[in-house]
Design a protein around this motif. Structure first.
Motif, PDB file in Angstrom:
ATOM      1  N   VAL A 235       3.562   6.135   5.710  1.00  0.00           N
ATOM      2  CA  VAL A 235       3.484   6.993   4.342  1.00  0.00           C
ATOM      3  C   VAL A 235       3.722   8.468   5.031  1.00  0.00           C
ATOM      4  O   VAL A 235       4.671   9.173   4.290  1.00  0.00           O
ATOM      5  CB  VAL A 235       1.935   7.031   3.919  1.00  0.00           C
ATOM      6  N   GLN A 236       3.377   8.915   6.028  1.00  0.00           N
ATOM      7  CA  GLN A 236       3.748  10.327   6.361  1.00  0.00           C
ATOM      8  C   GLN A 236       4.910  10.560   6.812  1.00  0.00           C
ATOM      9  O   GLN A 236       5.750  11.474   6.459  1.00  0.00           O
ATOM     10  CB  GLN A 236       2.765  10.740   7.532  1.00  0.00           C
TER      11      GLN A 236
ATOM     12  N   ASN B 175      -4.902  22.237  -0.907  1.00  0.00           N
ATOM     13  CA  ASN B 175      -3.347  23.089  -0.784  1.00  0.00           C
ATOM     14  C   ASN B 175      -2.425  22.698   0.257  1.00  0.00           C
ATOM     15  O   ASN B 175      -1.327  23.113   0.524  1.00  0.00           O
ATOM     16  CB  ASN B 175      -3.941  24.707  -0.007  1.00  0.00           C
ATOM     17  N   ALA B 176      -2.983  21.841   0.995  1.00  0.00           N
ATOM     18  CA  ALA B 176      -2.156  20.981   2.214  1.00  0.00           C
ATOM     19  C   ALA B 176      -1.619  19.866   1.513  1.00  0.00           C
ATOM     20  O   ALA B 176      -0.777  19.043   2.166  1.00  0.00           O
ATOM     21  CB  ALA B 176      -2.964  20.782   3.337  1.00  0.00           C
ATOM     22  N   GLN B 177      -1.699  19.560   0.212  1.00  0.00           N
ATOM     23  CA  GLN B 177      -1.161  18.472  -0.386  1.00  0.00           C
ATOM     24  C   GLN B 177      -1.374  17.168   0.304  1.00  0.00           C
ATOM     25  O   GLN B 177      -0.432  16.429   0.258  1.00  0.00           O
ATOM     26  CB  GLN B 177       0.387  18.815  -0.534  1.00  0.00           C
ATOM     27  N   THR B 178      -2.436  16.696   0.392  1.00  0.00           N
ATOM     28  CA  THR B 178      -2.941  15.869   1.267  1.00  0.00           C
ATOM     29  C   THR B 178      -2.617  14.493   0.253  1.00  0.00           C
ATOM     30  O   THR B 178      -3.143  14.481  -1.034  1.00  0.00           O
ATOM     31  CB  THR B 178      -4.241  15.743   1.720  1.00  0.00           C
ATOM     32  N   ARG B 179      -2.050  13.433   0.711  1.00  0.00           N
ATOM     33  CA  ARG B 179      -2.036  12.296  -0.421  1.00  0.00           C
ATOM     34  C   ARG B 179      -2.769  11.068   0.112  1.00  0.00           C
ATOM     35  O   ARG B 179      -2.856  10.089  -0.687  1.00  0.00           O
ATOM     36  CB  ARG B 179      -0.359  12.012  -0.323  1.00  0.00           C
ATOM     37  N   LEU B 180      -2.932  10.790   1.340  1.00  0.00           N
ATOM     38  CA  LEU B 180      -3.892   9.548   1.641  1.00  0.00           C
ATOM     39  C   LEU B 180      -5.059   9.936   2.702  1.00  0.00           C
ATOM     40  O   LEU B 180      -4.687  10.659   3.602  1.00  0.00           O
ATOM     41  CB  LEU B 180      -2.711   8.538   2.486  1.00  0.00           C
ATOM     42  N   LEU B 181      -6.053   9.359   2.289  1.00  0.00           N
ATOM     43  CA  LEU B 181      -7.431   9.451   3.198  1.00  0.00           C
ATOM     44  C   LEU B 181      -7.504   7.921   3.928  1.00  0.00           C
ATOM     45  O   LEU B 181      -7.772   7.177   2.991  1.00  0.00           O
ATOM     46  CB  LEU B 181      -8.328   9.798   2.755  1.00  0.00           C
ATOM     47  N   LEU B 182      -7.492   7.826   5.285  1.00  0.00           N
ATOM     48  CA  LEU B 182      -7.738   6.571   5.966  1.00  0.00           C
ATOM     49  C   LEU B 182      -9.049   6.676   6.269  1.00  0.00           C
ATOM     50  O   LEU B 182      -9.463   7.610   7.127  1.00  0.00           O
ATOM     51  CB  LEU B 182      -6.657   6.289   7.171  1.00  0.00           C
ATOM     52  N   ILE B 183      -9.978   5.758   6.073  1.00  0.00           N
ATOM     53  CA  ILE B 183     -11.422   5.730   6.503  1.00  0.00           C
ATOM     54  C   ILE B 183     -11.639   4.202   7.228  1.00  0.00           C
ATOM     55  O   ILE B 183     -11.640   3.425   6.540  1.00  0.00           O
ATOM     56  CB  ILE B 183     -12.526   5.715   5.568  1.00  0.00           C
ATOM     57  N   ASP B 184     -11.730   4.256   8.488  1.00  0.00           N
ATOM     58  CA  ASP B 184     -11.876   3.280   9.582  1.00  0.00           C
ATOM     59  C   ASP B 184     -13.207   2.710   9.731  1.00  0.00           C
ATOM     60  O   ASP B 184     -14.122   3.759   9.487  1.00  0.00           O
ATOM     61  CB  ASP B 184     -11.022   3.468  10.677  1.00  0.00           C
TER      62      ASP B 184
ATOM     63  N   THR C 240       0.949  21.586   5.562  1.00  0.00           N
ATOM     64  CA  THR C 240       0.881  20.464   4.770  1.00  0.00           C
ATOM     65  C   THR C 240       0.291  19.199   5.787  1.00  0.00           C
ATOM     66  O   THR C 240       0.657  19.258   6.754  1.00  0.00           O
ATOM     67  CB  THR C 240       2.312  20.107   4.349  1.00  0.00           C
ATOM     68  N   VAL C 241      -0.808  18.678   5.039  1.00  0.00           N
ATOM     69  CA  VAL C 241      -1.439  17.369   5.940  1.00  0.00           C
ATOM     70  C   VAL C 241      -1.373  16.313   5.070  1.00  0.00           C
ATOM     71  O   VAL C 241      -2.074  15.900   4.301  1.00  0.00           O
ATOM     72  CB  VAL C 241      -2.814  17.819   6.011  1.00  0.00           C
ATOM     73  N   PRO C 242      -0.106  15.574   4.897  1.00  0.00           N
ATOM     74  CA  PRO C 242      -0.089  14.184   4.106  1.00  0.00           C
ATOM     75  C   PRO C 242      -1.198  13.132   4.098  1.00  0.00           C
ATOM     76  O   PRO C 242      -1.447  12.563   3.209  1.00  0.00           O
ATOM     77  CB  PRO C 242       1.527  14.008   4.279  1.00  0.00           C
TER      78      PRO C 242
ATOM     79  N   VAL D 134       1.006  -1.207  -0.067  1.00  0.00           N
ATOM     80  CA  VAL D 134       0.080   0.058   0.097  1.00  0.00           C
ATOM     81  C   VAL D 134       0.874   1.295   0.028  1.00  0.00           C
ATOM     82  O   VAL D 134       0.554   2.156  -0.485  1.00  0.00           O
ATOM     83  CB  VAL D 134      -0.936   0.163   1.336  1.00  0.00           C
ATOM     84  N   VAL D 135       2.245   1.336   0.701  1.00  0.00           N
ATOM     85  CA  VAL D 135       2.878   2.506   0.883  1.00  0.00           C
ATOM     86  C   VAL D 135       3.320   2.596  -0.556  1.00  0.00           C
ATOM     87  O   VAL D 135       3.379   3.781  -0.907  1.00  0.00           O
ATOM     88  CB  VAL D 135       3.840   2.099   1.661  1.00  0.00           C
ATOM     89  N   GLU D 136       3.629   1.338  -1.303  1.00  0.00           N
ATOM     90  CA  GLU D 136       4.358   1.666  -2.666  1.00  0.00           C
ATOM     91  C   GLU D 136       3.178   2.085  -3.658  1.00  0.00           C
ATOM     92  O   GLU D 136       3.543   2.941  -4.263  1.00  0.00           O
ATOM     93  CB  GLU D 136       4.755   0.211  -3.176  1.00  0.00           C
ATOM     94  N   ALA D 137       1.909   1.973  -3.373  1.00  0.00           N
ATOM     95  CA  ALA D 137       1.001   2.323  -3.933  1.00  0.00           C
ATOM     96  C   ALA D 137       0.674   3.774  -4.016  1.00  0.00           C
ATOM     97  O   ALA D 137       0.279   4.361  -4.982  1.00  0.00           O
ATOM     98  CB  ALA D 137      -0.275   1.543  -4.010  1.00  0.00           C
ATOM     99  N   VAL D 138       0.854   4.198  -2.784  1.00  0.00           N
ATOM    100  CA  VAL D 138       0.509   5.865  -2.511  1.00  0.00           C
ATOM    101  C   VAL D 138       1.783   6.389  -3.319  1.00  0.00           C
ATOM    102  O   VAL D 138       1.389   7.535  -3.725  1.00  0.00           O
ATOM    103  CB  VAL D 138       0.638   5.849  -0.946  1.00  0.00           C
ATOM    104  N   HIS D 139       2.844   6.078  -3.291  1.00  0.00           N
ATOM    105  CA  HIS D 139       4.060   6.541  -3.931  1.00  0.00           C
ATOM    106  C   HIS D 139       3.811   6.869  -5.338  1.00  0.00           C
ATOM    107  O   HIS D 139       3.811   7.910  -6.116  1.00  0.00           O
ATOM    108  CB  HIS D 139       5.265   6.161  -3.518  1.00  0.00           C
TER     109      HIS D 139
END
Length: 371
Positions: free
Chosen positions: A120-121, A192-201, A135-137, A82-87
């Motif tokens: 990831v962060q 604007n915070a360049q968010t790259r990943l959203l975790l939904i539990d 920034t909020v990765p 998953v980390v590789e997929a995000v990158h």
């Protein structure tokens, strides 16, 4: 800004008073503290006896109440994937794919979800020479208590980002009848915070119909802002597949895709409504840890990982491994139950003065588990 400062001050105080509560993890200040957290075992002097006040050593007790996640091979593989997929997604202009963490309750899905987010962060911040202002990765939310309305999902994201206005008093709380629509400020900050990943539990709190109502918004975040999404919860893959059908985005898995999955050895079903027809969705499955003739090593390796993290004065070699069969029988191999039993047994060992985990501590810990 003043309200936001007050909110962050309150969260910092919460973290100081009760650092292991889950609530702060769903808010930016608390999540960043989790990312930065380095849990280290209390130092034990070599060849020494427990000090006189050891039974009341709150630092040692707090440490053993919150033992780290000991990763299995399956968890490590999923995390790397998953980390590789995000990158990889970050370099694409199209074609981002959601990911799902699924499996029975208590198998460690939430632990894995947060481990992925933290990794990831940390990697993003390492690549940018540390945490950058504004920034909020990563954004980490839970499924709303009432997931029917899209605005409730937006409120969860807004709460994480600190955009929701704090009520000034109890009367103002009582007057709130429904969440305000914070779509525009949420979209602005995420972009604007360049968010790259959203975790939904806790996606199991939402029905397929609830998800069908909000999936178009998540598609917007993915397709316009390039945000990768990970959904986590028992039955998550089936719920999302059904939601796509209700949203008329997916009627059935194509024959070509089904053949590809069959060649890869993954189960598929002829009925598009079946839980197995989720081939278009990368799913990480977590199962209870086995201990049988086919796999006699995985469970024991996890126990060895827990043993290495224990900080007890008289801990015998292989203290947990020698009781592998009993621990597996008592916990069923479920990661959450296993972590609870070992953590509780360690705390009991400190408070009783035994400083070791034997059948006595295991029996007492599993008795509390069954209450």
């Amino acid at each position: 800004m003043e309200l936001r400062k007050q909110r962050e001050a309150r969260l910092r105080q919460q973290l100081k008073d009760t650092p292991m509560r889950p609530l702060p993890l769903f808010q930016l200040t608390g999540w960043n503290s989790f990312v930065d957290e380095e849990v280290k075992p209390p130092a034990l002097a070599a060849d020494s006896s427990p000090p006189a006040d050891r039974k009341k050593d709150e630092q040692a007790i707090a440490y053993h109440r919150h033992l780290r996640m000991v990763p299995t091979d399956a968890m490590s593989h999923v995390q790397e994937m998953v980390v590789e997929a995000v990158h990889r997604n970050s370099g694409n202009r199209a074609g981002l794919t959601d990911h799902v963490i699924d499996g029975p309750p208590g198998t460690g899905k939430t632990c894995l979800l947060r481990a992925v987010g933290r990794t990831v962060q940390r990697e993003i911040e390492a690549a940018t020479n540390g945490r950058q202002q504004n920034t909020v990765p990563v954004v980490h939310i839970t499924t709303p208590a009432d997931p029917e309305l899209r605005v409730n999902w937006l409120w969860e994201i807004g709460s994480y980002l600190g955009l929701n206005p704090e009520p000034k008093n109890l009367q103002e709380v009582l007057e709130m009848r429904r969440h305000q629509d914070v779509t525009l400020p949420v979209n602005y900050v995420l972009e604007n915070a360049q968010t790259r990943l959203l975790l939904i539990d806790d996606i199991d709190r939402a029905s397929p119909q609830h998800l069908a109502n909000v999936l178009p918004y998540f598609d917007y975040l993915r397709d316009k802002l390039g945000i990768s999404l990970i959904f986590c919860g028992a039955g998550a893959s089936h719920r999302l597949h059904q939601a796509r059908i209700l949203a008329q985005d997916l009627i059935q898995v194509s024959d070509e895709n089904r053949r590809r999955l069959e060649q890869a050895g993954r189960p598929t079903g002829p009925d598009p409504d079946s839980p197995s027809s989720t081939g278009l969705l990368p799913v990480a499955w977590l199962h209870p840890l086995p201990l049988d003739t086919e796999d006699d090593e995985t469970f024991r390796r996890v126990l060895a990982g827990f043993e290495a993290d224990l900080s007890l004065y008289r801990l015998e070699e292989n203290a947990l491994s020698k009781h592998a069969v009993k621990l597996h029988q008592r916990t069923g191999g479920y990661f959450k139950a296993l972590a609870y039993v070992i953590s509780t047994a360690a705390v009991l060992a400190i408070r009783s003065g035994s400083e070791n985990i034997t059948e006595k501590e295991i029996d007492a810990a599993t008795a509390q588990l069954s209450l």
